[in-house]
Design an enzyme around this catalytic site. Structure first.
Site, mmCIF file in Angstrom:
data_model
loop_
_atom_site.group_PDB
_atom_site.id
_atom_site.type_symbol
_atom_site.label_atom_id
_atom_site.label_comp_id
_atom_site.label_asym_id
_atom_site.label_seq_id
_atom_site.Cartn_x
_atom_site.Cartn_y
_atom_site.Cartn_z
ATOM 1 N N ASP A 295 0.758 -1.253 0.000
ATOM 2 C CA ASP A 295 0.000 0.000 0.000
ATOM 3 C C ASP A 295 0.794 1.313 0.000
ATOM 4 O O ASP A 295 1.042 1.904 -1.022
ATOM 5 C CB ASP A 295 -0.992 -0.013 1.174
ATOM 6 C CG ASP A 295 -1.982 -1.158 1.073
ATOM 7 O OD1 ASP A 295 -1.724 -2.110 0.319
ATOM 8 O OD2 ASP A 295 -3.022 -1.120 1.751
ATOM 9 N N GLU B 285 -2.845 -8.098 12.846
ATOM 10 C CA GLU B 285 -2.471 -7.789 11.460
ATOM 11 C C GLU B 285 -1.018 -7.305 11.352
ATOM 12 O O GLU B 285 -0.294 -7.649 10.422
ATOM 13 C CB GLU B 285 -3.410 -6.708 10.918
ATOM 14 C CG GLU B 285 -3.190 -6.335 9.461
ATOM 15 C CD GLU B 285 -4.042 -5.138 9.034
ATOM 16 O OE1 GLU B 285 -4.394 -4.308 9.910
ATOM 17 O OE2 GLU B 285 -4.348 -5.029 7.844
HETATM 18 C C1 6A9 Z 1 -10.795 -1.676 2.831
HETATM 19 C C2 6A9 Z 1 -12.204 -1.457 4.804
HETATM 20 C C3 6A9 Z 1 -14.842 -1.795 7.235
HETATM 21 C C4 6A9 Z 1 -4.139 -4.476 3.446
HETATM 22 O O1 6A9 Z 1 -4.987 -8.464 4.170
HETATM 23 C C5 6A9 Z 1 -5.700 -7.881 3.139
HETATM 24 C C6 6A9 Z 1 -4.983 -6.630 2.651
HETATM 25 C C7 6A9 Z 1 -3.576 -6.976 2.165
HETATM 26 O O2 6A9 Z 1 -3.667 -7.726 0.991
HETATM 27 C C8 6A9 Z 1 -2.740 -5.764 1.890
HETATM 28 O O3 6A9 Z 1 -1.440 -6.158 1.587
HETATM 29 N N1 6A9 Z 1 -4.952 -5.642 3.733
HETATM 30 C C9 6A9 Z 1 -2.715 -4.848 3.088
HETATM 31 O O4 6A9 Z 1 -1.966 -3.716 2.803
HETATM 32 C C10 6A9 Z 1 -6.307 -5.247 4.161
HETATM 33 C C11 6A9 Z 1 -7.039 -4.506 3.083
HETATM 34 C C12 6A9 Z 1 -8.421 -4.128 3.417
HETATM 35 C C13 6A9 Z 1 -8.995 -3.264 2.325
HETATM 36 C C14 6A9 Z 1 -10.450 -3.074 2.488
HETATM 37 C C15 6A9 Z 1 -12.173 -1.587 3.328
HETATM 38 C C16 6A9 Z 1 -13.418 -2.067 5.380
HETATM 39 O O5 6A9 Z 1 -13.962 -1.188 6.315
#
Ligand code: 6A9
Length: 785
Positions: free
Chosen positions: A521, A755
């Site tokens: 990100d 996380e």
């Molecule tokens: C946004 C929010 C209620 C961010 O683990 C999943 C991902 C990874 O693939 C990525 O590398 N996470 C990491 O930087 C989480 C991403 C969540 C995005 C959704 C909406 C919901 O609000």
């Protein structure tokens, strides 16, 4: 006309599935072909629930409420961080036949167990056992309402059978896939074999417009007029679903949106108690006995023993001398990843440059693990590759099924949408601006890491080539187009370089425009996104992918020369150094149109016409650029600079390894007592916000997926001959110890696996429970790489 035709046919490409034969046979998830995996806890987004692996499954679930406590909003159903539970998750789960979960609410603990039993033609029977115990610290004995429910999802029907005093004794039903079935609700007891306890019952039988509305329906039907009056206790009024709503049933029947049956059975009882719920399939005829009471206890015991044995045989933690508390933690990490597997069905919402508006992708199934049951209970492409590194050690067959599902989602262009938001329940958790998936956007092809693991298992004869080879053969055409898609759409400005598409474009609003597609990100990249960029992490992913493709091709006897050529070019460390080694930083780096002289400043700006407050100046943070960008190395030291090391692309004698090990072990840069931080402490963007609303994410905190790759690389370079062998081996031990100690310690202290971990304190942060890639701690403990 021709132009219009071309336009619309180009616009259709993004939603046209790839024509090669699907990896999954049409009925591969059906109860006839795969009865053991038909029913499962495939609803990771709820605290406890089951469904079948079918498009419009009948679902079952549990909600609960603490009576006579703070009443407002304490109905628990979908996993929500806002519920502030003290911890919850599967402690044991074999991915197939049974699971044991503990849910620690504020004053009591619910243990939710399920056991399946095969028989008949529809995936057999199962039983749930819910055990409630109050905490030692509770001020008074909690009175808890459990709301068991069943719901259809657009097909099939349910009928509640009500005894005296509003008690639903059973629900019978029928659906296309399950045929006839019966769900029986046992009475609460104080424990196995004990007599029934005082309880009050309520029920609701109604129609619902969809699974995403179940919580609301229950909340809206709650009524406070019911009286709880135990033999020696005081009389108090409590909240319950109002059975009188049943009269609405008739009105609702004519509403076409109210297409599903929904039955809720509420039991209100004082802790401690135990309740069993029994699902019986109509086609299961020669049942030896009912799966309840002591029969259930025996069955559970057997599965637990088998689970413990398989866990030790797979990971060998006891043999390594870990304490039973460490082992319990590791079992919970694995089990919650297994118990977090979901079966989703529906269409993504996608868009290409040829579509004026987003369009619906073809409906399809996805069987996948999820990063987090509370916050992101859905499939993410690059997370899944990491998940399968762990799950493939436990169950290769499972990994193959997951691969098949993901690769069957590929479109004719060779693109797989990164984030899979497939049904109303999933959509209800995502803000609308994040739902649409764009077909120029990639995500790291980590599935090649998992595929590499499968090839190693094949090579070591840990899996039978009789199942693996046909699987690879079916997968292969899809792997080819997937690889080709990366190798054409994500190429960089000079030969053999690569560039992530889809970076944030509005450069003025962000300190550093994000690159969500890379998975990292807000990790700092070139300050001014342009077509001149080249990204070292993507270069390394392509090196890995081409190598694995060459291997698969060779194993299948397919032409492999082109993959091998690509792999050989990219593995050439001279080329890598030329494209990505920054002499200033003494590290690998991205290259692009860049300046370090940026900061966020308060400015009065006019909101653009058409937006609220138009015409009025408002203060907001905008980026100020003090020195013009120019083409140069980005020079951000952190995870991205480590990639040639992380993915074993450096030859063991590369002098660059010396610099990398220096950076890794330097507390002023990447080293912390809890793992490697994502961005050097010395970097100007270290722990900097990207906008006033956007806190640092990959700019300092410790992430377990990359740390897993780091220990694995240290292990690799620490065990092959080369000048850095000993240094790598020493660092390996230290990093491994730090990582597992901290994730374990945080779990004990907070009840969760997280996380990310704070690089100054080690504290878990971000979404939780997060038993996606953070569960790779199990492999770090087991030293299975
Ligand atoms: C946004 C929010 C209620 C961010 O683990 C999943 C991902 C990874 O693939 C990525 O590398 N996470 C990491 O930087 C989480 C991403 C969540 C995005 C959704 C909406 C919901 O609000």
């Amino acid at each position: 006309f021709y132009a219009l035709y071309m336009r619309s046919s180009l616009a259709r490409r993004v939603v046209t599935l790839h024509p090669s034969p699907r990896v999954l046979d049409a009925n591969s998830s059906s109860p006839a072909v795969s009865p053991e995996r038909y029913w499962g806890s495939y609803r990771p987004q709820v605290y406890f629930g089951m469904k079948t692996r079918s498009p419009r499954s009948v679902v079952t679930g549990l909600m609960w409420m603490h009576q006579f406590a703070e009443m407002d909003g304490n109905l628990r159903h979908t996993c929500e961080q806002g519920d502030h539970l003290l911890g919850y998750g599967w402690l044991m789960h074999d991915g197939v036949s049974f699971g044991v979960q503990e849910i620690h609410d504020r004053d009591f603990t619910l243990t939710t167990e399920f056991v399946k039993r095969m028989g008949g033609d529809h995936g057999g029977d199962w039983t749930w056992r819910i055990t409630a115990k109050q905490h030692g610290t509770a001020l008074s004995t909690p009175v808890v309402s459990l709301m068991f429910y069943a719901s259809t999802d657009g097909q099939g029907s349910l009928q509640a059978h009500v005894e005296e005093k509003n008690r639903v004794s059973s629900v019978t039903g029928t659906s296309e896939e399950l045929g006839n079935f019966k769900i029986t609700f046992g009475k609460p007891t104080a424990g196995e074999g004990a007599s029934a306890k005082y309880a009050r019952y309520n029920f609701l039988q109604t129609r619902s417009p969809g699974l995403d509305k179940l919580t609301d329906i229950v909340k809206n039907s709650l009524n406070h007029k019911f009286i709880f009056s135990p033999p020696k206790g005081e009389k108090r009024s409590y909240f319950a679903v109002d059975s009188y709503k049943v009269t609405n049933h008739q009105n609702q029947q004519n509403d076409p949106k109210m297409e599903s049956d929904f039955v809720v059975h509420q039991v209100t009882v004082q802790t401690p108690f135990q309740i069993e719920v029994l699902f019986e399939s109509g086609s299961f005829r020669e049942r030896p006995n009912q799966l309840v009471g002591s029969v259930l206890t025996d069955e559970l015991e057997k599965r637990k023993v088998a689970f413990d044995e398989k866990f030790e045989a797979t990971f060998g933690l006891q043999a390594k001398g870990f304490t039973s508390s460490h082992i319990k933690f590791a079992k919970a990490a694995l089990s919650n990843m297994l118990g977090g597997m979901g079966y989703f069905f529906g269409p993504s919402v996608v868009q290409s440059v040829y579509n004026e508006h987003p369009v619906l992708y073809p409906e399809g199934p996805l069987f996948t693990a999820v990063p987090s049951r509370s916050f992101f209970p859905r499939g993410f492409l690059w997370d899944e590759g990491f998940h399968q590194l762990l799950l493939s050690k436990w169950d290769t067959q499972l990994t193959q099924e997951v691969f098949a599902h993901w690769l069957d989602l590929i479109n004719i262009e060779g693109w797989i949408p990164r984030e899979q938001i497939l049904d109303d329940e999933a959509r209800s958790k995502v803000p609308s601006e994040f739902i649409v998936q764009h077909n120029e956007n990639a995500n790291p092809p980590t599935l090649f890491l998992a595929l590499q693991e499968l090839l190693e298992q094949l090579d070591a004869e840990l899996v039978s080539s009789q199942t693996m080879l046909p699987f690879l053969r079916k997968l292969y055409p899809r792997l080819q187009v997937w690889f080709e898609w990366f190798n054409t759409t994500q190429v960089g400005p000079v030969p053999n370089s690569y560039r992530w598409r889809g970076r944030d474009k509005d450069t003025n609003l962000f300190l550093n425009p994000k690159t969500l597609t890379s998975g990292l990100d807000d990790y700092p990249r070139a300050s001014h996104p342009s077509a001149d960029e080249r990204h070292v992490d993507l270069y390394c992913w392509m090196t890995l992918a081409s190598g694995v493709m060459a291997n698969v091709a060779r194993i299948l006897g397919e032409p492999h020369q082109l993959y091998e050529n690509t792999h050989r070019s990219l593995s050439n460390n001279d080329l890598l150094n030329e494209l990505h080694w920054s002499e200033n930083l003494h590290a690998f780096s991205d290259y692009g149109n860049h300046t370090q002289a940026v900061s966020l400043q308060q400015e009065k700006v006019f909101v653009p016409p058409g937006q609220p407050r138009h015409q009025f100046p408002v203060a907001r943070l905008v980026r100020s650029v003090r020195r013009a960008p120019k083409l140069q190395y980005v020079n951000a030291l952190g995870y991205v600079s480590l990639f040639p090391f992380l993915l074993h692309i450096l030859t063991p004698d590369s002098p660059k390894i010396e610099h990398i090990l220096q950076a890794i072990k330097d507390p002023e840069r990447l080293w912390t007592p809890y793992g490697l931080r994502s961005l050097s402490r010395a970097d100007p963007l270290y722990m900097k916000r990207n906008t006033e609303h956007d806190a640092p994410y990959w700019r300092g905190p410790i992430w377990i997926n990359i740390n897993y790759l780091a220990v694995r690389a240290l292990h690799h370079y620490g065990s092959i001959e080369g000048p850095y062998k000993e240094k790598a081996a020493t660092l390996y031990q230290e990093l491994r110890t730090n990582l597992m100690n901290n994730v374990y310690k945080q779990y004990l202290e907070t009840g969760y696996i997280w996380e990310q971990y704070n690089d100054s304190t080690g504290r878990g942060q971000g979404s939780h429970p997060f038993t996606g890639w953070s569960a790779l701690t199990v492999l770090i403990m087991a030293e299975k790489y």
